[in-house]
Design a protein around this motif. Structure first.
Motif, PDB file in Angstrom:
ATOM      1  N   CYS A  79       0.834  -1.200   0.000  1.00 39.61           N
ATOM      2  CA  CYS A  79       0.000   0.000   0.000  1.00 39.61           C
ATOM      3  C   CYS A  79       0.871   1.253   0.000  1.00 39.61           C
ATOM      4  O   CYS A  79       0.596   2.224  -0.721  1.00 39.61           O
ATOM      5  CB  CYS A  79      -0.930  -0.001   1.214  1.00 39.61           C
ATOM      6  SG  CYS A  79      -2.281  -1.200   1.117  1.00 39.61           S
ATOM      7  N   GLU A  80       1.917   1.236   0.807  1.00 42.90           N
ATOM      8  CA  GLU A  80       2.804   2.400   0.867  1.00 42.90           C
ATOM      9  C   GLU A  80       3.514   2.613  -0.464  1.00 42.90           C
ATOM     10  O   GLU A  80       3.621   3.735  -0.953  1.00 42.90           O
ATOM     11  CB  GLU A  80       3.817   2.209   1.991  1.00 42.90           C
ATOM     12  CG  GLU A  80       4.755   3.404   2.174  1.00 42.90           C
ATOM     13  CD  GLU A  80       5.712   3.223   3.334  1.00 42.90           C
ATOM     14  OE1 GLU A  80       6.566   4.104   3.532  1.00 42.90           O
ATOM     15  OE2 GLU A  80       5.616   2.199   4.038  1.00 42.90           O
ATOM     16  N   ILE A 133      -1.089  -9.100  -4.195  1.00 41.46           N
ATOM     17  CA  ILE A 133      -1.527  -7.993  -3.341  1.00 41.46           C
ATOM     18  C   ILE A 133      -1.566  -6.699  -4.139  1.00 41.46           C
ATOM     19  O   ILE A 133      -2.550  -5.948  -4.116  1.00 41.46           O
ATOM     20  CB  ILE A 133      -0.590  -7.849  -2.125  1.00 41.46           C
ATOM     21  CG1 ILE A 133      -0.654  -9.108  -1.249  1.00 41.46           C
ATOM     22  CG2 ILE A 133      -0.968  -6.614  -1.312  1.00 41.46           C
ATOM     23  CD1 ILE A 133       0.400  -9.149  -0.154  1.00 41.46           C
ATOM     24  N   GLY A 134      -0.490  -6.424  -4.883  1.00 38.85           N
ATOM     25  CA  GLY A 134      -0.419  -5.190  -5.674  1.00 38.85           C
ATOM     26  C   GLY A 134      -1.475  -5.134  -6.750  1.00 38.85           C
ATOM     27  O   GLY A 134      -2.026  -4.059  -7.043  1.00 38.85           O
ATOM     28  N   THR A 171      -3.575  -2.836 -16.207  1.00 30.49           N
ATOM     29  CA  THR A 171      -3.192  -1.803 -15.241  1.00 30.49           C
ATOM     30  C   THR A 171      -2.848  -2.418 -13.896  1.00 30.49           C
ATOM     31  O   THR A 171      -1.830  -2.074 -13.271  1.00 30.49           O
ATOM     32  CB  THR A 171      -4.328  -0.775 -15.076  1.00 30.49           C
ATOM     33  OG1 THR A 171      -4.415   0.023 -16.260  1.00 30.49           O
ATOM     34  CG2 THR A 171      -4.082   0.146 -13.891  1.00 30.49           C
ATOM     35  N   CYS A 172      -3.677  -3.340 -13.436  1.00 31.21           N
ATOM     36  CA  CYS A 172      -3.442  -3.948 -12.128  1.00 31.21           C
ATOM     37  C   CYS A 172      -2.225  -4.864 -12.137  1.00 31.21           C
ATOM     38  O   CYS A 172      -1.539  -4.999 -11.111  1.00 31.21           O
ATOM     39  CB  CYS A 172      -4.693  -4.694 -11.675  1.00 31.21           C
ATOM     40  SG  CYS A 172      -6.078  -3.574 -11.317  1.00 31.21           S
ATOM     41  N   ASP A 173      -1.944  -5.505 -13.274  1.00 30.99           N
ATOM     42  CA  ASP A 173      -0.698  -6.271 -13.379  1.00 30.99           C
ATOM     43  C   ASP A 173       0.517  -5.362 -13.210  1.00 30.99           C
ATOM     44  O   ASP A 173       1.521  -5.746 -12.588  1.00 30.99           O
ATOM     45  CB  ASP A 173      -0.629  -6.970 -14.738  1.00 30.99           C
ATOM     46  CG  ASP A 173      -1.421  -8.281 -14.767  1.00 30.99           C
ATOM     47  OD1 ASP A 173      -1.922  -8.695 -13.708  1.00 30.99           O
ATOM     48  OD2 ASP A 173      -1.527  -8.878 -15.854  1.00 30.99           O
ATOM     49  N   ARG A 174       0.431  -4.145 -13.738  1.00 31.48           N
ATOM     50  CA  ARG A 174       1.545  -3.197 -13.594  1.00 31.48           C
ATOM     51  C   ARG A 174       1.688  -2.770 -12.129  1.00 31.48           C
ATOM     52  O   ARG A 174       2.806  -2.589 -11.632  1.00 31.48           O
ATOM     53  CB  ARG A 174       1.320  -1.983 -14.505  1.00 31.48           C
ATOM     54  CG  ARG A 174       1.276  -2.340 -15.987  1.00 31.48           C
ATOM     55  CD  ARG A 174       0.852  -1.163 -16.846  1.00 31.48           C
ATOM     56  NE  ARG A 174       1.972  -0.295 -17.126  1.00 31.48           N
ATOM     57  CZ  ARG A 174       2.795  -0.408 -18.153  1.00 31.48           C
ATOM     58  NH1 ARG A 174       2.610  -1.391 -19.028  1.00 31.48           N
ATOM     59  NH2 ARG A 174       3.781   0.430 -18.340  1.00 31.48           N
ATOM     60  N   HIS A 175       0.563  -2.603 -11.442  1.00 23.98           N
ATOM     61  CA  HIS A 175       0.631  -2.314 -10.009  1.00 23.98           C
ATOM     62  C   HIS A 175       1.266  -3.488  -9.258  1.00 23.98           C
ATOM     63  O   HIS A 175       2.092  -3.292  -8.363  1.00 23.98           O
ATOM     64  CB  HIS A 175      -0.771  -2.034  -9.456  1.00 23.98           C
ATOM     65  CG  HIS A 175      -1.276  -0.654  -9.733  1.00 23.98           C
ATOM     66  ND1 HIS A 175      -1.675  -0.241 -10.988  1.00 23.98           N
ATOM     67  CD2 HIS A 175      -1.442   0.425  -8.914  1.00 23.98           C
ATOM     68  CE1 HIS A 175      -2.071   1.020 -10.932  1.00 23.98           C
ATOM     69  NE2 HIS A 175      -1.939   1.454  -9.686  1.00 23.98           N
ATOM     70  N   GLY A 176       0.861  -4.709  -9.626  1.00 26.26           N
ATOM     71  CA  GLY A 176       1.439  -5.886  -8.990  1.00 26.26           C
ATOM     72  C   GLY A 176       2.934  -5.992  -9.238  1.00 26.26           C
ATOM     73  O   GLY A 176       3.704  -6.345  -8.334  1.00 26.26           O
ATOM     74  N   HIS A 178       4.978  -3.507  -9.817  1.00 23.13           N
ATOM     75  CA  HIS A 178       5.646  -2.438  -9.072  1.00 23.13           C
ATOM     76  C   HIS A 178       5.707  -2.750  -7.570  1.00 23.13           C
ATOM     77  O   HIS A 178       6.592  -2.236  -6.866  1.00 23.13           O
ATOM     78  CB  HIS A 178       4.920  -1.115  -9.291  1.00 23.13           C
ATOM     79  CG  HIS A 178       5.650   0.081  -8.761  1.00 23.13           C
ATOM     80  ND1 HIS A 178       6.878   0.475  -9.242  1.00 23.13           N
ATOM     81  CD2 HIS A 178       5.322   0.965  -7.778  1.00 23.13           C
ATOM     82  CE1 HIS A 178       7.279   1.561  -8.583  1.00 23.13           C
ATOM     83  NE2 HIS A 178       6.352   1.867  -7.692  1.00 23.13           N
ATOM     84  N   ALA A 179       4.801  -3.581  -7.094  1.00 24.27           N
ATOM     85  CA  ALA A 179       4.786  -3.921  -5.673  1.00 24.27           C
ATOM     86  C   ALA A 179       5.865  -4.933  -5.304  1.00 24.27           C
ATOM     87  O   ALA A 179       6.157  -5.119  -4.117  1.00 24.27           O
ATOM     88  CB  ALA A 179       3.415  -4.470  -5.282  1.00 24.27           C
TER      89      ALA A 179
END
Length: 402
Positions: A79-80, A133-134, A171-176, A178-179
């Motif tokens: 989250c951070e 999670i990401g 988009t969410c795969d990219r967030h994952g 980056h996490a």
């Protein structure tokens, strides 16, 4: 690295504009009835979503600093890193071998659910859990859950709804990605989805990525165009490219697949909220279609009743020309009602002024009449005027509207 897939914002703008137009048309077209249906289905949504959240709270294990502190720390760290200020409630759920995770929302609160088999399978590569999670944090950060109900009208449109759903997944795969601390951990997370809890360790990412080249054929193109998720091989190719510092262009799709997909509405919406939003849309459409169909059938039966009225006025007119006065009854004028469609309940003539009244059999207009009023013009010819004081002009033929 841009965490938002290149097409998501554009598709969102198109979806929002079309949805607002459709909602406005529905509200205006139903004279506000759509709002009542939306309220009804919002209540239904609340009950259904409350059932899911209650199931989680009553069955799954809440991830807290005291319960699975390692997972709790990972969620806080993700989250951070991804800029989500409020850490969502998180749960670990046993799903009988299924590999996945999901995010949901209820009354303003966000939830993340991790499947226990994913966590167990990645025990020796825990950084790969960050990918899951990401990914779900991406849905929350991008407000995918919050916007789903508003976008529901456009979400069922062919090509567009599914394209937006797939863009959200990218988009969410990219967030994952980056996490994750290790650039290859996202690939491990997808490998577990593809090959399962044990075999993912033997999966060749390069060979699996190469399968994406087969996705350009007609059938694979078509089924992806009508689906909510990109092919997993294409998702793997993208995150592998990100790990290498490249933006991978997906293989092109077959042109005829777009043409066929254009005739397939998107009904594969995911999640209880989306399903209920679709139910609400269907209910609102029914609120438009049912009255419209009722008015259509009423118009058709009124038109039949007017035809019967014309036959009666023709008999009265003939009697007038032959006798110089109107008949006492329609039977005296030689008229016998011919109404195979049973559109007319009764028909009468006024012996004083020759007015013919037709009483439709439609239950909504029982006891109300269509009046045919005669007059004589300067050429001594009978002229009939058709009208009704009791039946709405909207269901009468044009000739009877004043």
């Amino acid at each position: 690295m841009n965490l938002i897939y290149k097409n998501e914002k554009t598709l969102f703008g198109i979806m929002l504009a079309l949805s607002l137009l459709i909602w406005a048309a529905l509200v205006i077209g139903t004279v506000g009835m759509a709002l009542a249906y939306l309220l009804l289905f919002f209540v239904t949504y609340c009950f259904a979503q409350s059932a899911l959240v209650s199931y989680l709270k009553g069955t799954a294990v809440q991830i807290t600093p005291a319960q699975f502190p390692d997972l709790h720390q990972r969620i806080e760290a993700c989250c951070e890193r991804l800029g989500l200020a409020q850490v969502p409630e998180a749960y670990l759920l046993q799903m009988g071998g299924a590999f996945n995770a999901f995010a949901t929302r209820f009354l303003g609160n966000n939830f993340i659910v991790l499947y226990s088999d994913v966590v167990d399978a990645l025990e020796d590569r825990p950084d790969a859990i960050n990918f899951y999670i990401g990914h779900e944090i991406g849905h929350i950060k991008r407000n995918h859950l919050r916007w789903s109900a508003l976008l529901a009208p456009a979400a069922v449109l062919p090509l567009l709804g599914a394209a937006y759903a797939r863009a959200r997944e990218y988009t969410c795969d990219r967030h994952g990605f980056h996490a994750c601390d290790d650039l290859k951990s996202a690939q491990v997370g997808l490998a577990a989805l593809a090959a399962g809890g044990k075999r993912w360790r033997q999966l060749s990412v390069s060979n699996y990525t190469a399968q994406a080249q087969q996705s350009g054929g007609f059938w694979m193109s078509f089924h992806e165009l009508v689906g909510d998720y990109p092919w997993l091989v294409k998702r793997m190719a993208v995150v592998r490219g990100l790990a290498q510092g490249n933006e991978v262009a997906p293989p092109g799709r077959h042109g005829l697949a777009y043409l066929l997909a254009l005739f397939v509405p998107r009904f594969g919406v995911g999640g209880a909220g989306s399903v209920l939003a679709l139910m609400a849309l269907i209910g609102v459409l029914a609120a438009v279609a049912i009255p419209a169909y009722g008015e259509y059938t009423a118009k058709a039966r009124m038109a039949q009743a007017v035809v019967v009225g014309h036959e009666a006025t023709a008999a009265v007119e003939r009697y007038f020309y032959a006798n110089g006065r109107g008949p006492e009854t329609l039977e005296q004028a030689g008229y016998a009602m011919d109404d195979p469609g049973h559109a007319v309940q009764d028909i009468t003539v006024d012996p004083g002024n020759g007015m013919v009244r037709v009483f439709p059999s439609d239950l909504n207009y029982r006891g109300k009449a269509i009046a045919f009023t005669p007059s004589v013009d300067e050429n001594k010819r009978v002229v009939w005027r058709c009208a009704s004081e009791d039946i709405p002009a909207s269901v009468l033929p044009p000739e009877c509207r004043n």
